[in-house]
Design a protein around this motif. Structure first.
Motif: not given
Length: 333
Positions: A68, A230-231, A233, A235-237, A239-240, A243
């Motif tokens: 990362t 974020e979803m 966009a 991004k992995d669910k 990770s969202v 976060d």
């Protein structure tokens, strides 16, 4: 040498007559503080070595062991005015920087400049309150004869208060925001369960719930809106959701995220998981309300005694005390 000594004695006598016994010490302290304030701009505007800049950029752009990207603090040519002072205002330790940024995120401050603004306010308020303390010490010494300990405390305490004031404010904001998220989370889960059982996907239900609870629980609605954006966009669910749990800092949200991740991993029904978890959150809310209700009599005991016992004693014992005093006065005559 004698002329210099005579001038020194004359200046010392004048300062002692004007400001008291600690007059020379106060003047030296004020001059030292002004020298510090004059030196700070020079230190802040010092030229950095180009090699140090390249090394810092390489460290900020480097990847960690898990692949990362590290958090980049700069923003290029369009950076804020405080960017030039980032080495002075921001913690150089990555762990301390991450902890401060996470605390500000949990308090609702999501700007990229939040950390440096936070430390700038600590520094600025500390210096301003310190100046006020020095001014008060000079005034108190000119109008009276306070002790040395009193003058030192009058200077140090305002500076410490000014430095700790932003930290206290952020901590209170963090606690208030977490309490709001905790109170509104069971209702949001019930709405989400209704949306999912009505045929909407988890992403659509999150967007709908965010719009419905925005008036009552704006902090929780903001978190759900961030998740939905974020979803969208890509991004992995997982990770969202993680976060979101980290930004909220609430155990209930962490448990909710764990339930959703496990449900997605094992292929179980999301609606069933939401039904069980929402019932558990309602039970926890009832238990928290019962706990506060059980604490209330204990908290009211002291106030009840202070407000009830003295009037009661006056009513019961007052006449007797009056009669005894009257009898004694008559006996003396």
């Amino acid at each position: 040498m004698e002329k210099i000594k005579a001038l020194y004695e004359q200046a010392n006598t004048m300062l002692t007559d004007q400001f008291g016994a600690l007059g020379p010490l106060l003047i030296v302290g004020v001059l030292g503080m002004f020298l510090i304030l004059l030196t700070l701009p020079i230190l802040l505007k010092k030229q950095h070595d180009p090699l140090d800049k390249l090394r810092k950029a390489a460290q900020e752009g480097a990847t960690t062991e898990d692949g990362t990207k590290r958090l980049r603090r700069g923003r290029g040519k369009n950076a804020n005015k405080l960017d030039k002072y980032s080495s002075f205002l921001e913690p150089q330790d990555e762990k301390q920087y991450s902890e401060t940024k996470l605390k500000l995120l949990q308090a609702g401050y999501r700007s990229k400049d939040a950390v440096r603004t936070y430390h700038f306010l600590q520094f600025a308020l500390g210096v301003i309150f310190l100046i006020f303390g020095v001014a008060y010490a000079i005034y108190a010494n000119a109008t009276g004869e306070p002790s040395t300990q009193t003058l030192i405390m009058a200077i140090i305490i305002p500076g410490g208060v000014g430095y700790m004031l932003p930290k206290y404010w952020v901590t209170k904001r963090q606690q208030t925001r977490q309490e709001e998220i905790t109170n509104g989370f069971p209702d949001s889960l019930d709405m989400m369960l209704v949306c999912v059982e009505a045929g909407q996907s988890l992403d659509q239900s999150i967007i709908r719930v965010a719009g419905e609870i925005k008036a009552g629980y704006p902090a929780l609605a903001e978190e759900f809106e961030t998740v939905s954006q974020e979803m969208k966009a890509g991004k992995d669910k997982t990770s969202v959701l993680r976060d979101m749990s980290e930004r909220a800092g609430v155990p209930d949200v962490s448990s909710f995220v764990t339930v959703l991740i496990q449900s997605a991993s094992f292929g179980t029904s999301i609606s069933e998981a939401l039904r069980v978890f929402s019932a558990e959150m309602r039970d926890k809310r009832i238990m928290r309300a019962e706990e506060k209700a059980n604490k209330l009599p204990t908290k009211m005991t002291l106030a009840t005694m202070m407000l009830t016992v003295p009037p009661l004693l006056i009513i019961l014992i007052g006449p007797s005390v009056y009669n005894i005093a009257k009898t004694l006065s008559q006996a003396n005559f």
